[in-house]
Scaffold this motif. Structure first.
Motif, PDB file in Angstrom:
ATOM      1  N   ALA A 178     -12.753   4.535 -11.160  1.00 39.17           N
ATOM      2  CA  ALA A 178     -12.275   3.997  -9.889  1.00 39.17           C
ATOM      3  C   ALA A 178     -10.747   4.097  -9.818  1.00 39.17           C
ATOM      4  CB  ALA A 178     -12.719   2.553  -9.733  1.00 39.17           C
ATOM      5  N   GLY A 193     -12.686   3.919  -0.887  1.00 40.20           N
ATOM      6  CA  GLY A 193     -12.550   4.946  -1.911  1.00 40.20           C
ATOM      7  C   GLY A 193     -11.394   5.878  -1.598  1.00 40.20           C
ATOM      8  N   VAL A 194     -11.289   6.957  -2.364  1.00 39.18           N
ATOM      9  CA  VAL A 194     -10.218   7.935  -2.143  1.00 39.18           C
ATOM     10  C   VAL A 194     -10.640   8.866  -1.016  1.00 39.18           C
ATOM     11  CG1 VAL A 194      -8.807   9.759  -3.169  1.00 39.18           C
ATOM     12  CG2 VAL A 194      -9.541   7.814  -4.565  1.00 39.18           C
ATOM     13  N   ALA A 250      -6.105   5.910  -1.437  1.00 39.75           N
ATOM     14  CA  ALA A 250      -7.214   5.145  -1.988  1.00 39.75           C
ATOM     15  C   ALA A 250      -7.308   3.848  -1.195  1.00 39.75           C
ATOM     16  CB  ALA A 250      -6.986   4.851  -3.463  1.00 39.75           C
ATOM     17  N   THR A 251      -8.388   3.723  -0.443  1.00 37.27           N
ATOM     18  CA  THR A 251      -8.634   2.517   0.349  1.00 37.27           C
ATOM     19  C   THR A 251      -9.863   1.816  -0.213  1.00 37.27           C
ATOM     20  OG1 THR A 251     -10.173   3.476   1.964  1.00 37.27           O
ATOM     21  CG2 THR A 251      -7.807   3.816   2.346  1.00 37.27           C
ATOM     22  N   HIS A 252     -10.239   0.708   0.392  1.00 41.22           N
ATOM     23  CA  HIS A 252     -11.421  -0.007  -0.081  1.00 41.22           C
ATOM     24  C   HIS A 252     -12.694   0.819   0.081  1.00 41.22           C
ATOM     25  CE1 HIS A 252      -9.466  -4.274   0.113  1.00 41.22           C
ATOM     26  NE2 HIS A 252      -8.846  -3.439  -0.695  1.00 41.22           N
ATOM     27  N   HIS A 278       0.847  -1.196   0.000  1.00 42.55           N
ATOM     28  CA  HIS A 278       0.000   0.000   0.000  1.00 42.55           C
ATOM     29  C   HIS A 278       0.883   1.247   0.000  1.00 42.55           C
ATOM     30  CE1 HIS A 278      -3.552   2.437   0.654  1.00 42.55           C
ATOM     31  NE2 HIS A 278      -3.030   2.974   1.747  1.00 42.55           N
ATOM     32  N   TYR A 286      -7.088   2.907  -7.500  1.00 41.43           N
ATOM     33  CA  TYR A 286      -6.428   2.137  -6.437  1.00 41.43           C
ATOM     34  C   TYR A 286      -5.238   2.935  -5.915  1.00 41.43           C
ATOM     35  CZ  TYR A 286      -3.597   0.561 -10.461  1.00 41.43           C
ATOM     36  OH  TYR A 286      -2.828   0.507 -11.590  1.00 41.43           O
ATOM     37  N   CYS A 287      -4.589   2.453  -4.865  1.00 43.06           N
ATOM     38  CA  CYS A 287      -3.659   3.278  -4.087  1.00 43.06           C
ATOM     39  C   CYS A 287      -2.506   3.873  -4.903  1.00 43.06           C
ATOM     40  CB  CYS A 287      -3.120   2.514  -2.887  1.00 43.06           C
ATOM     41  SG  CYS A 287      -2.014   1.129  -3.274  1.00 43.06           S
ATOM     42  N   TYR A 315     -12.990   2.885  -4.987  1.00 41.88           N
ATOM     43  CA  TYR A 315     -11.765   2.089  -5.084  1.00 41.88           C
ATOM     44  C   TYR A 315     -11.850   1.170  -6.292  1.00 41.88           C
ATOM     45  CZ  TYR A 315      -7.862  -0.892  -3.793  1.00 41.88           C
ATOM     46  OH  TYR A 315      -6.669  -1.573  -3.798  1.00 41.88           O
ATOM     47  N   ASP A 316     -10.736   1.022  -6.981  1.00 42.60           N
ATOM     48  CA  ASP A 316     -10.687   0.165  -8.162  1.00 42.60           C
ATOM     49  C   ASP A 316     -10.270  -1.252  -7.738  1.00 42.60           C
ATOM     50  OD1 ASP A 316     -10.480  -1.015 -10.597  1.00 42.60           O
ATOM     51  OD2 ASP A 316      -9.165   0.494 -11.488  1.00 42.60           O
TER      52      ASP A 316
END
Length: 206
Positions: A132, A76-77, A72-74, A56, A134-135, A122-123
């Motif tokens: 979407a 969302g951002v 960006a977590t599960h 991460h 991701y981190c 989150y993607d």
């Protein structure tokens, strides 16, 4: 009396911890890389600096001189106080390393761009060119040089292990979603960012 004394001691320890956290040698835009002590599906197919299991990455910023992280977590951002990072560290007994950009770049524009993605979902499937995120994608999309070009260009996505085979986890993960594994599609990952020559790991956060 003993209970009161214990509460005072606990309060002092907490205050000392906060003082330590808020005097961290962090600069605007520093990257925080999180390790996984036991490894997981992400670290099985990516590699961090010095072989660390990096799963991460988040962005350090300040609001009214108070420390926050963008990530960006599960969920969302989001942008949240840095305490959430320390809570995660304590809960998972992981380490966090500080990465600093090693060339001139547009810090203000990059942080502003990262903030513009707050609220995005989150993607979960790490797909390019969708809404979407991701981190590591948040970093890759946001960080710009002084000419407004991306500081980190996309790399081919990796879902394979050292043998070159896509792992069973990712085959099953995408099969359940009715999707093809996006092996080789343009993207990013936190481990690769930690090894990028434009980033220098300056130390461990705690």
């Amino acid at each position: 009396m003993k209970r009161h004394l214990l509460n005072c001691i606990l309060l002092c320890v907490a205050l000392m911890g906060y003082a330590q956290h808020y005097s961290l040698p962090l600069k605007e835009g520093d990257l925080l890389f999180y390790t996984s002590e036991t490894g997981n599906a992400i670290t099985d197919v990516t590699s961090g600096f010095e072989g660390k299991r990096i799963d991460h990455v988040s962005i350090f910023t300040q609001v009214n001189n108070k420390p926050y992280i963008l990530e960006a977590t599960h969920k969302g951002v989001v942008m949240q106080p840095i305490d959430s990072t320390f809570e995660r560290l304590n809960r998972r007994k992981e380490h966090i390393y500080i990465g600093r950009i090693q060339e001139e770049w547009n810090v203000k524009a990059s942080i502003s761009k990262a903030k513009s993605y707050i609220g995005r979902p989150y993607d979960f499937y790490f797909e390019p060119n969708d809404s979407a995120i991701y981190c590591s994608e948040l970093v890759q999309l946001s960080y710009e040089d002084l000419k407004g070009h991306l500081l980190f260009t996309p790399i081919p996505m990796s879902f394979h292990d050292n043998s070159g085979e896509i792992t069973n986890f990712w085959k099953e993960y995408y099969r359940k979603a009715g999707k093809e594994v996006p092996e080789g599609a343009p993207g990013s990952n936190p481990g690769d960012l930690s090894r990028n020559p434009k980033v220098k790991i300056i130390g461990q956060l705690r």
